[in-house]
Design an enzyme around this catalytic site. Structure first.
Site, PDB file in Angstrom:
ATOM      1  N   THR A   7       0.911  -1.119   0.000  1.00  0.00           N
ATOM      2  CA  THR A   7       0.000   0.000   0.000  1.00  0.00           C
ATOM      3  C   THR A   7       0.951   1.167   0.000  1.00  0.00           C
ATOM      4  O   THR A   7       2.107   0.992   0.339  1.00  0.00           O
ATOM      5  CB  THR A   7      -0.825  -0.049   1.300  1.00  0.00           C
TER       6      THR A   7
ATOM      7  N   ARG B 203     -14.208  -6.347  -2.400  1.00  0.00           N
ATOM      8  CA  ARG B 203     -13.555  -6.378  -1.092  1.00  0.00           C
ATOM      9  C   ARG B 203     -13.028  -4.978  -0.731  1.00  0.00           C
ATOM     10  O   ARG B 203     -12.361  -4.335  -1.523  1.00  0.00           O
ATOM     11  CB  ARG B 203     -12.402  -7.377  -1.087  1.00  0.00           C
TER      12      ARG B 203
ATOM     13  N   GLY C  10     -10.695  -2.945   1.984  1.00  0.00           N
ATOM     14  CA  GLY C  10      -9.651  -3.190   2.984  1.00  0.00           C
ATOM     15  C   GLY C  10      -9.557  -2.064   3.985  1.00  0.00           C
ATOM     16  O   GLY C  10     -10.497  -1.286   4.162  1.00  0.00           O
TER      17      GLY C  10
ATOM     18  N   THR D  19      -0.116  -0.145   6.601  1.00  0.00           N
ATOM     19  CA  THR D  19      -0.025  -1.051   5.456  1.00  0.00           C
ATOM     20  C   THR D  19       0.079  -2.474   5.988  1.00  0.00           C
ATOM     21  O   THR D  19       0.602  -2.694   7.071  1.00  0.00           O
ATOM     22  CB  THR D  19       1.193  -0.718   4.579  1.00  0.00           C
ATOM     23  N   GLY D  20      -0.446  -3.413   5.229  1.00  0.00           N
ATOM     24  CA  GLY D  20      -0.321  -4.791   5.695  1.00  0.00           C
ATOM     25  C   GLY D  20      -1.602  -5.557   5.498  1.00  0.00           C
ATOM     26  O   GLY D  20      -2.391  -5.273   4.596  1.00  0.00           O
ATOM     27  N   GLU D  21      -1.790  -6.514   6.372  1.00  0.00           N
ATOM     28  CA  GLU D  21      -2.956  -7.366   6.268  1.00  0.00           C
ATOM     29  C   GLU D  21      -4.174  -6.552   6.704  1.00  0.00           C
ATOM     30  O   GLU D  21      -4.373  -6.284   7.893  1.00  0.00           O
ATOM     31  CB  GLU D  21      -2.759  -8.542   7.223  1.00  0.00           C
ATOM     32  N   GLY D  22      -4.975  -6.167   5.719  1.00  0.00           N
ATOM     33  CA  GLY D  22      -6.058  -5.226   5.980  1.00  0.00           C
ATOM     34  C   GLY D  22      -7.006  -5.673   7.067  1.00  0.00           C
ATOM     35  O   GLY D  22      -7.428  -4.886   7.913  1.00  0.00           O
TER      36      GLY D  22
END
Lengths: 248, 321
Positions: free
Chosen positions: A117, A145, A147, A167-170
């Protein structure tokens, strides 16, 4: 694509999701903040709003790179949702033997927890903070989807105290309301910026979620934290400090 | 410790002059939905099941702005959104831009349980609904004659009607549409069982005359909806204010990081963190406390606790008989 922007003073904010032809979703998010009665527009409504305001639009092909077409094909074959892949683990290139050999794609190891991101946080010398985050989301994600990036308090947050972009695993970031919690820890628990950042990375990412964030405080401090393999980042402060990095 | 449940049918400038024929069906619906929730929790259903069940009932009731009875976008369509969250696991699911799913809250729960994602919107949410075989209906099912009239009036006034928080020029209360009782935001339910397990659910049709594609606070975890192991929250009112103040997470953060009690934290949010006439919320704590503050003129609300306390009300400090 989706994006959000927030102005710390006044906590004004704007967000968009499901944007397919707007060249710069972040600027559309800002228009939502400034020119609509709403905070968040999505999909065809967001596109219509963009047209109405004469935002630069491009053909959907403009966004699609050859790399990402290949990646999608592989992700579909593996029937998995992949985060972006561009951060190899340290030493990966010179070590052929690892405990669990990583899934290879285009000659690069896939780190499922190296999502991409983009984001930026800024504080000026008057202490005014702002944050912006923009993303293409997950590879092979379900259509529709949404996030963390467009969600105020999850991927993006700014107030009088700080500006934060994640940023990362939403899904982990949403559950942990990561960006808001950095601010809440400073506001309600009296933590400093760095302490607050460390706290959320350690305590708010339950269930093994991987994420990173960048943050500035109204005092002009800058901080980052991540529990993923790496995070592409850069920062600079008025006193001349400058850093560009990927891993710890 | 004990179970507790609270529900709302929206907060806004609900005129005290609302005639009985408009007030009474809503009070009856609040009582009916509360009873359904109380019965379910007494029967040992999980709080997650209870909040979904109660919100389904509120969605099915045409008197509230969710499911059947949802208000219309500027295009004359419905775009519903909903969100559900389980406190212990912090598992959550949300949907936006839903147009044919009879109970958006149940679709949100399916997103939580059957996808790797938390939040699906618009065509993707509809496609997922088809894939899961959840009950869908023609869009006309949701649209009531009242809401067609509301949209017409909102368009004539050329405004986005936000819970009647904005004074309407040239229209006094008595003459205003349908005695101004509706427009109102959202439905929601929070519940805690006697073991301290918490859950929350919120569902809405959004704003009258909203732009197509507008997303409000309801589906946003930490804004309109939030639960963890400390408390469960569902907010209602002016979405943009609730998003900005991250109302749901704020309540939990004030308890966790500042050590406030449930009611202190809720009062702080309503008095200090949100502008007047914008916000209402219902919340329960793991200890079985309940609170339902608002800074709007009124909020359709009801609650019950294990020790026998029950309240059904619309305006401040005036529980219904």
């Amino acid at each position: 694509m989706e994006a959000s922007i927030m102005d710390g003073s006044g906590r004004r904010c704007g967000a968009v999701s499901g944007v397919t032809t707007v060249k710069n979703p972040i600027s559309l998010a800002r228009l939502v903040m400034e020119k609509s009665p709403h905070s968040y527009l999505a999909f065809s409504g967001a596109e219509e709003f963009a047209k109405h305001h004469g935002v630069e639009m491009v053909d959907n092909d403009y966004f699609i790179t050859e790399d990402n077409v290949g990646m999608l094909k592989l992700a579909k074959e593996a029937d998995s949702i992949l985060f972006d892949y561009r951060i190899p683990t340290i030493g990966e290139s010179c070590s052929s033997v690892v405990d669990t050999p990583p899934l290879q794609m285009n000659g690069l190891p896939i780190s499922v927890y190296a999502p991409e991101t983009v984001g930026c946080v800024v504080v000026d010398s008057q202490g005014q903070c702002a944050a912006a985050t923009s993303t293409g989301g997950l590879m092979n994600k379900k259509v529709g989807r949404i996030g963390d990036s467009p969600l105020i308090g999850a991927g993006t947050y700014a107030c009088d105290l700080c500006g934060v972009s994640c940023t990362g695993e939403g899904e982990a970031i949403i559950r942990g309301t990561l960006a808001r919690d950095v601010a809440a820890l400073m506001e309600y628990k009296g933590l400093g910026l760095q302490e607050a950042v460390e706290y959320v990375i350690e305590k708010r990412l339950d269930g093994g979620g991987k994420a990173g964030l960048i943050a500035v405080s109204s005092k002009g401090e800058v901080s980052y934290g991540f529990n993923s393999v790496g995070m592409f980042r850069g920062c600079a402060t008025e006193d001349g400090f400058m850093e560009v990095g990927i891993w710890e | 410790m004990g179970w507790a449940i609270a529900l709302h049918g929206g907060a806004g400038d609900i005129p005290r002059s609302m005639p009985p024929e408009r007030r009474e069906p809503r009070e009856a619906a609040l009582r009916h939905c509360l009873q359904i929730g109380v019965d379910a929790i007494k029967a040992g259903r999980s709080p997650l099941d209870v909040v979904e069940l109660v919100v389904r009932e509120l969605e099915d009731n045409p008197n509230f702005n969710a499911g059947k009875g949802s208000v219309l976008t500027s295009n004359g369509t419905v775009e519903m959104e909903a969100c559900i969250m389980d406190g212990n696991t912090k598992n959550c699911g949300a949907v936006s831009g839903v147009t044919t799913v009879k109970n958006a809250i149940s679709l949100a729960r399916l997103v939580m349980e059957k996808t790797p994602h938390i939040y699906l919107g618009f065509a993707g949410a509809e496609a997922f609904a088809r894939e899961q075989g959840i009950e869908t209906v023609d869009s006309s099912y949701f649209i009531t004659p009242e809401n067609i009239e509301r949209l017409k009036q909102a368009k004539e006034a050329n405004r986005v009607q936000i819970d009647f928080t904005q004074p309407i020029p040239n229209v006094d209360d008595e003459a205003s549409l349908l005695k101004g009782d509706s427009q109102i935001g959202t439905v929601g339910c929070v519940a805690v069982d006697s073991k301290g397990n918490l859950a929350t659910a919120t569902s809405t049709g959004g704003l009258v005359n909203k732009m197509a594609g507008r997303i409000g606070d309801t589906p946003i975890i930490g804004a309109g909806t939030y639960a963890n192991s400390v408390c469960a929250v569902s907010a209602t009112g002016k979405g943009e204010a609730i998003i900005r103040a991250t109302v749901g997470r704020e309540l939990a953060a004030l308890m966790e990081y500042k050590g406030l009690s449930l009611s202190e934290a809720a009062t702080h949010i309503i008095d200090e963190c949100t502008p007047k006439r914008t916000t209402g919320l219902i919340a329960v704590s793991a200890k079985g406390e309940v609170t339902m503050p608002f800074n709007t003129v009124g909020m359709f609300r009801a609650c019950a606790t294990e020790d026998g306390y029950t309240e059904v009300g619309i305006w401040p400090n005036e529980p219904c008989d």
